[in-house]
Design an enzyme around this catalytic site. Structure first.
Site, mmCIF file in Angstrom:
data_model
loop_
_atom_site.group_PDB
_atom_site.id
_atom_site.type_symbol
_atom_site.label_atom_id
_atom_site.label_comp_id
_atom_site.label_asym_id
_atom_site.label_seq_id
_atom_site.Cartn_x
_atom_site.Cartn_y
_atom_site.Cartn_z
ATOM 1 C CG ASP B 31 -10.335 -19.849 48.340
ATOM 2 O OD1 ASP B 31 -10.933 -19.155 47.511
ATOM 3 O OD2 ASP B 31 -10.195 -21.083 48.235
ATOM 4 C CD GLN B 49 -4.994 -20.671 48.069
ATOM 5 O OE1 GLN B 49 -4.859 -21.192 46.980
ATOM 6 N NE2 GLN B 49 -4.233 -21.002 49.104
ATOM 7 C CB SER B 92 -7.917 -23.184 50.441
ATOM 8 O OG SER B 92 -8.017 -21.986 49.720
ATOM 9 N NE ARG B 159 -10.444 -27.332 44.703
ATOM 10 C CZ ARG B 159 -10.842 -28.040 43.637
ATOM 11 N NH1 ARG B 159 -10.203 -29.137 43.286
ATOM 12 N NH2 ARG B 159 -11.890 -27.659 42.935
ATOM 13 C CG ASP B 160 -10.376 -26.111 49.118
ATOM 14 O OD1 ASP B 160 -9.208 -25.847 48.775
ATOM 15 O OD2 ASP B 160 -11.358 -25.921 48.385
ATOM 16 C CD GLU B 211 -13.329 -24.665 44.532
ATOM 17 O OE1 GLU B 211 -12.421 -25.059 43.797
ATOM 18 O OE2 GLU B 211 -13.639 -23.467 44.644
ATOM 19 C CD1 TRP B 297 -14.021 -19.310 42.316
ATOM 20 C CD2 TRP B 297 -12.260 -18.607 41.135
ATOM 21 N NE1 TRP B 297 -12.900 -19.462 43.101
ATOM 22 C CE2 TRP B 297 -11.806 -19.042 42.402
ATOM 23 C CE3 TRP B 297 -11.328 -18.115 40.223
ATOM 24 C CZ2 TRP B 297 -10.462 -18.999 42.774
ATOM 25 C CZ3 TRP B 297 -9.993 -18.076 40.593
ATOM 26 C CH2 TRP B 297 -9.567 -18.512 41.847
#
Lengths: 511, 511
Positions: B31, B49, B92, B159-160, B211, B297
């Site tokens: 990312d 990342q 991230s 996250r993120d 995400e 992914w």
């Protein structure tokens, strides 16, 4: 009227014709229509978008007609309902049993169980209207209502009615698509002739247009509850997909569908599952059952064919169940289990319980229509990038041509793969690979357990994951008129997978 | 800390390395993070990342860092921010310029334009928390806040963060994903250290998890209006797609995002566009600009690579505009225009205005990085099944290996096709073909007019349709270290297409 008898057309059965997926005897087929169960004769009726004289979509479109005792062995009766003008078509719609003669089309000479009314879209160059017709002979021929249309808005994109009796509000309910306005419209009627708009519904991925909406009450497993499921097909518009079927779970009070949440979900993760419709008038013991068209508008006109084109999906029984969609979230999810009827026989059956180390090969000795049913456990975490797969195919002109489906432990996804060196695979829309995530079916200690069931049938492969939690339906076309003649189970990582398997070839008893 | 200088690593530039798409000098990248514009130095900063020591994702994950004067020519500075423990990762997040020192991290010695605070997820085996760090040297190194985390819920899937200053409510706003609960959470803060939950947002296709959410005010073309756009990436879960980016258009009052409707829309119709993030602190004249990771992914760990892996997308400028999505419906739609910066030069340029009859071939004489820009008119309706396409590729070991993009008049869809006989194409998730519908750009009489722009750059092809209305981003991998060395424009139906074309090879001025 075109009435075809199978006995007269033995040659038409060649060319990769699936056995347990319905195909038209000859000509073009798309959406399933008019699905209903005839309780008097214990007979399933399926109609379908049909042109007997072409193998591409072309006006005039008819409703073809087929019947079955078991949802698998179908008898094709050819065209049952056609338009009055060659430039017009009888587009998708459905059938209801008007037991109480709300329509006034029937007298006492017609058994209440056979008071059949079809609701469909009449497509003309100027307009799409909702029309109705009734049958006095149990669904084999139809008389159009003299005062059609029953619903018209002077629109060219207004189609695919699906009508059902809603007992709590004592009315007929129609869902129908204002396709390019992205509206699923909900109407009510007392007599199938006069319709009042109750509400409009829009949600999910809109794509280019909405088609073939559906609305049905679905039982929730392990409870006495039900929820309503609204279906809508989009075409094109699913990223990477073209045609696809969405569903939403919610409430319906006879007037408005209220979704439980605002998420968009898909019925199938393959390329070839479209225009799903459920059967009407189904006795409770059969549950909710429906059929989709197993093709995609991206390439349906160009896949290999000689005298007929397209198949339906297997019938699917539908329930709802709370299932994990990831480790943290459980939700009410549509469970779809393929139906193979009472006339299906399994031959050349092999079962076992092995740790896959060398490929297991099952050669055809009967129909070449394979059913596989695996339960596997991902044992060895050191095989972190391993794949378990089922291959099916044949050697064609000296070259192996294969389809496959399997599980990849590196990305914890299932895949279906129809990549092969054929002409149709060069078509820029005939996407080779599709994928689906399902949370493990169970755990054996730390080891996730998955189930993969599939049917490889001539030119269609349906893969069903974790007992109804996910599916991928894809057509494929070996060169010439070859069909798969073997099936192989293998793993790339010896010792990784412990598998209970059952592999059989399917045959159909004649009726 | 790993600081890599390009000059030391000339060999790393081989192996299909794109020129105008950012790639890490060596190691693994996913990312984009911390995107911001440094007004003092007129410099774009991109973090990413990063693991410098592996070419697959692996802890400890760092933030790599690159800078650019023009959003295209990037200078890679290697790792800028790493975790304190090797089992942890800096996941991230983004960067804001804290001009008014709300955080208290800065004194008057730090230019207000360089008061840089990074907000990121610290991933540990036990938990994901939101942490912050500040830079006293303009973003080249960071000091972690002593009292991290600033946001923690004892969750492993949280996250993120993406933070921005919301002037109307005079607060910092964070959007962050409770990934497997499908919540985009919206928090507010006065000082970047203390956060209060304002609301949760869920919509669209949920997939396995959410995400990399984003939220930004986007100008509406031909007006002084703006609307807010909320982005969220899902992985996996898009049917046929794996990783994908969704967006929603609506209002934001500093506390709650209210979508204009309940539809789910996608940013890109290819397989390789994920984790999109916009730059912070961008002067108004640049508009809204962002970057995505150009991979998926499903297969990012196994695509061919030697010393580095993955590229970013081209930067995209974003606006909103009312556009037809089908003949009956216009809606406010995200318009994404690829940005090629001021340091890009076009060489070996060919332009023309032809009716395609025989293929036009453009051989590389410079970089082999092709840009094409076509406007075409579908003239002859009798060419109803014709395709117009751009091919790019090379002869590798005696075999042509090609990617292509084009328009198919039979199904009125654009396609991108990376099918070829390579090892990565055998991967069960490396889907060969993607498709997109866009309504015609214009009509010339009855003839629809379309625009197709694209960049073929080493191992990534971005195709942009109708001046920002749709896009397909796909990676591809010719065998060995081959890159495309020619581009060809052709049609299957002579006389069907009238085309204005411009084809050039791209080079970059050094800085």
């Amino acid at each position: 009227m075109h009435i075809f008898l199978l006995a007269l057309l033995p040659l038409a059965w060649a060319f990769q014709r699936p056995l347990v997926h319905f195909t038209p005897t000859r000509g073009w087929m798309n959406d399933p229509n008019g699905l209903f169960y005839d309780e008097k004769n214990s007979l399933w009726h399926m109609y379908y978008q049909y042109n007997p004289d072409h193998i591409v979509w072309s006006e005039p479109v008819y409703w073809g007609h087929a019947t079955s005792k078991d949802l698998t062995q179908w008898h094709d009766h050819g065209a049952a309902l056609g338009s009055d003008n060659v430039q017009d078509g009888i587009f998708s719609g459905n059938i209801v049993v008007d037991r109480n003669n709300t329509s006034g089309f029937f007298n006492s000479s017609v058994d209440p169980e056979l008071r059949i009314v079809a609701i469909y879209t009449l497509n003309t160059p100027e307009e799409q209207t909702q029309d109705i017709a009734y049958s006095l002979d149990g669904g084999y021929s139809f008389v159009k209502y003299a005062h059609n249309p029953v619903l018209s808005h002077n629109l060219t994109q207004f189609r695919d009615p699906k009508v059902f009796w809603h007992a709590p509000s004592s009315q007929w309910v129609m869902v129908v698509a204002m396709s390019q306005q992205y509206k699923v419209q909900i109407y009510g009627s007392a007599d199938l002739k006069h319709w009042v708009l109750h509400s409009n519904f829009t949600l999910g991925v809109l794509g280019f247009q909405y088609e073939c909406p559906g609305l049905v009450e679905v039982p929730v497993e392990n409870s006495t509850d039900t929820r309503w499921v609204l279906f809508v097909a989009i075409n094109p518009g699913l990223p990477l997909g073209g045609s696809a079927n969405q569903y939403f779970v919610g409430d319906f009070d006879g007037f408005t569908f209220t979704p439980d949440d605002s998420q968009a979900r898909f019925m199938d993760y393959g390329k070839d599952f479209y225009a799903y419709q459920v059967f009407d008038n189904v006795p409770k013991e059969h549950g909710v059952v429906g059929v989709a068209w197993a093709s995609n508008w991206q390439y349906c006109a160009v896949v290999p064919a000689t005298t007929w084109r397209s198949s339906m999906s297997l019938a699917r029984n539908m329930t709802l169940a709370r299932r994990h969609v990831n480790p943290e979230t459980e939700m009410l999810t549509l469970i779809q289990r393929p139906v193979l009827g009472s006339l299906v026989r399994r031959s050349n059956r092999h079962t076992g319980n092995v740790t896959v180390h060398t490929p297991l090969t099952f050669n055809s000795s009967a129909t070449g229509v394979f059913e596989f049913d695996l339960t596997f456990k991902v044992k060895a975490q050191n095989c972190s990038t391993a794949q378990l797969q089922v291959l099916a195919g044949a050697r064609v002109n000296g070259t192996l041509q294969l389809v496959r489906a399997g599980y990849d432990n590196a990305v914890t996804l299932f895949f279906a793969d129809r990549a092969m060196d054929t002409e149709i695979n060069k078509n820029p829309f005939f996407t080779d690979k599709t994928a689906a995530y399902v949370d493990p079916y169970a755990y054996d200690g730390e080891a996730p357990v998955f189930k993969m069931y599939g049917v490889v049938d001539g030119n269609v492969m349906e893969v069903h994951l974790n007992d109804g939690l996910g599916s991928m339906t894809n057509t494929f076309f070996l060169d010439g008129d070859a069909k798969p003649d073997f099936l192989e189970l293998s793993s790339t990582c010896p010792g990784m997978y412990s598998v209970e398997y059952s592999v059989a070839e399917l045959t159909l008893d004649s009726t």
